[in-house]
Motif scaffolding. Structure first.
Motif, PDB file in Angstrom:
ATOM      1  N   ASP A 105       0.837  -1.216   0.000  1.00  0.00           N
ATOM      2  CA  ASP A 105       0.000   0.000   0.000  1.00  0.00           C
ATOM      3  C   ASP A 105       0.866   1.257   0.000  1.00  0.00           C
ATOM      4  O   ASP A 105       0.559   2.231  -0.691  1.00  0.00           O
ATOM      5  N   ILE A 108       2.392   1.798  -3.442  1.00  0.00           N
ATOM      6  CA  ILE A 108       1.378   2.284  -4.391  1.00  0.00           C
ATOM      7  C   ILE A 108       1.111   3.756  -4.130  1.00  0.00           C
ATOM      8  O   ILE A 108       1.002   4.570  -5.062  1.00  0.00           O
ATOM      9  N   LEU A 178      -2.334  -2.374  -7.978  1.00  0.00           N
ATOM     10  CA  LEU A 178      -3.240  -2.964  -6.996  1.00  0.00           C
ATOM     11  C   LEU A 178      -3.480  -4.439  -7.272  1.00  0.00           C
ATOM     12  O   LEU A 178      -3.706  -5.221  -6.354  1.00  0.00           O
ATOM     13  N   CYS A 179      -3.428  -4.821  -8.553  1.00  0.00           N
ATOM     14  CA  CYS A 179      -3.645  -6.229  -8.912  1.00  0.00           C
ATOM     15  C   CYS A 179      -2.410  -7.078  -8.652  1.00  0.00           C
ATOM     16  O   CYS A 179      -2.486  -8.312  -8.748  1.00  0.00           O
ATOM     17  N   TYR A 182      -2.959  -9.616  -6.021  1.00  0.00           N
ATOM     18  CA  TYR A 182      -4.314 -10.164  -5.961  1.00  0.00           C
ATOM     19  C   TYR A 182      -4.334 -11.611  -6.396  1.00  0.00           C
ATOM     20  O   TYR A 182      -3.793 -11.967  -7.447  1.00  0.00           O
ATOM     21  N   LEU A 194     -11.443  -6.409  -5.944  1.00  0.00           N
ATOM     22  CA  LEU A 194     -10.218  -5.920  -5.291  1.00  0.00           C
ATOM     23  C   LEU A 194     -10.536  -5.411  -3.889  1.00  0.00           C
ATOM     24  O   LEU A 194     -11.583  -4.788  -3.674  1.00  0.00           O
ATOM     25  N   LEU A 196     -10.596  -2.924  -1.822  1.00  0.00           N
ATOM     26  CA  LEU A 196     -10.458  -1.465  -1.787  1.00  0.00           C
ATOM     27  C   LEU A 196     -11.451  -0.880  -0.792  1.00  0.00           C
ATOM     28  O   LEU A 196     -12.547  -1.426  -0.614  1.00  0.00           O
ATOM     29  N   GLN A 200     -11.382   4.572  -2.014  1.00  0.00           N
ATOM     30  CA  GLN A 200     -10.434   4.161  -3.065  1.00  0.00           C
ATOM     31  C   GLN A 200     -11.181   3.738  -4.330  1.00  0.00           C
ATOM     32  O   GLN A 200     -10.791   4.086  -5.449  1.00  0.00           O
ATOM     33  N   PHE A 228      -5.908   7.004  -0.688  1.00  0.00           N
ATOM     34  CA  PHE A 228      -4.880   5.946  -0.722  1.00  0.00           C
ATOM     35  C   PHE A 228      -3.801   6.125   0.346  1.00  0.00           C
ATOM     36  O   PHE A 228      -2.846   5.352   0.361  1.00  0.00           O
TER      37      PHE A 228
END
Lengths: 242, 135
Positions: A105, A108, A178-179, A182, A194, A196, A200, A228
């Motif tokens: 996080d 990102i 973000l992926c 995942y 996702l 979120l 977000q 974020f």
């Protein structure tokens, strides 16, 4: 040896990447300084003779640590080259698909906030990049750089070239990041699967224009920053630039 | 407001907002290249429409606009009024360029508007875009 004759004053070390426009090489000059030589394909140059003019003018007018400076132009028998400042780091595409890096996080947030810092700058100089992608962003672990201004243009409201054109591209880059970690259901839309927060999700939906798009870059940057910001962990505050 | 002509490249290309997830859904090396190529994005224009207008089925209600090849055509073409002359080779240099695009010689007269950032034509006293005086 890449060419029969190296471009004047430069020794080519390796190939960095390529695209429709041509190929980028890492090169060093006679003093050992490293540069990127962007060689345009002769066929592309013949077909679109004015394309490289836009890139040259736009890069001449930008001065930002995250944007490679135009350091020279070489027109030699080995080709037509732009000499560009070399930015260290690997592209986000390389981090994601070769190194299989999972972005945290805080990473990102750092990348996103630095990207918006660049966007605020270039949009204030009336430049729209129009090709922001994971292949055109390098990251050295601390700072990102935005590369390839080949499709960039000055804003032209009559021609529909607006700063808001860049927002879906930024949203797309954030979705790639973000992926990266995942592992769940991949059949449903990203905004359903996702992990979120509501803020977000709405920020990204606005950014990719599935909801009403942001009106200006500052509004988009503030929405990203507020939604974020990583609350857990000890995030070093010098990494974001707002 | 929805614009039926919004997929014209002259109004700017937009990425598929599901592109990142598409990769993970498709998987494989082939997906890597398909997922991030600029030219490929143009070829998969139909997917843009699905991405931006999820409730509208693709190819329904869209006029048959011929595909545009290459870069958008609404570029500001350099002309003699807004370009300088290279002192070394005599070629025309677009306003703002730090180097001659023909011989690579440095051009010292390149200037940009302090306000909007657009290139100033040589000898212009005001920015043609925003009217800010040249400094």
């Amino acid at each position: 040896m890449w060419f029969r004759h190296d471009p004047a004053g430069y020794h080519i070390l390796s190939r960095l990447g390529g695209g429709r426009y041509g190929v980028c090489y890492l090169a060093e000059n006679t003093e050992g300084q490293q540069f990127v030589l962007k060689r345009f394909r002769p066929r592309q140059q013949k077909k679109y003779p004015d394309d490289h003019r836009h890139e040259a003018v736009i890069l001449s007018g930008l001065s930002h640590p995250a944007v490679p400076a135009l350091c020279g132009i070489i027109n030699s028998p080995s080709g037509y080259f732009f000499v560009l400042e070399y930015k260290k780091g690997k592209t986000l595409k390389h981090w994601l698909f070769r190194d299989h890096k999972v972005f945290s996080d805080s990473e990102i947030f750092r990348i996103g906030s630095q990207l918006f810092d660049i966007l605020i700058y270039i949009h204030s100089r009336s430049v729209v990049h129009r090709d922001i992608s994971i292949a055109n962003i390098t990251d050295d672990g601390e700072h990102i750089s935005l590369l390839d201004f080949g499709l960039a243009r000055y804003t032209d409201r009559d021609g529909g070239i607006l700063p808001s054109l860049d927002f879906p591209y930024v949203g797309n880059v954030l979705l790639y990041l973000l992926c990266s970690g995942y592992k769940g259901d991949r059949k449903k839309p990203w905004h359903e699967v996702l992990p979120l927060t509501s803020a977000q999700k709405h920020c990204l939906l606005h950014m990719v224009e599935l909801e009403e798009p942001f009106h200006d870059t500052k509004e988009a940057a503030e929405a990203f920053h507020s939604s974020f910001f990583p609350h857990e962990g000890n995030f070093p505050k010098e990494h974001f630039l707002f | 407001m929805f614009n039926f002509f919004s997929h014209s490249s002259s109004s700017g290309r937009k990425p598929n907002p599901n592109q990142a997830v598409d990769f993970f859904q498709n998987g494989g090396l082939f997906g890597v290249f398909r997922g991030s190529s600029s030219s490929d994005r143009r070829r998969r224009k139909g997917q843009y429409q699905r991405g931006y207008h999820p409730n509208i089925p693709p190819q329904v209600g869209y006029p048959n606009v011929p595909p545009q090849q290459g870069y958008p055509q609404n570029m500001q073409q350099p002309n003699s009024a807004s370009s300088a002359v290279c002192p070394k080779c005599g070629a025309s240099v677009p306003a703002g360029s730090k180097f001659c695009l023909s011989c690579g010689a440095p051009i010292n007269t390149a200037a940009f508007c302090q306000n909007c950032g657009k290139p100033l034509p040589p000898n212009a006293k005001f920015c043609p875009e925003c009217g800010t005086p040249r400094r």
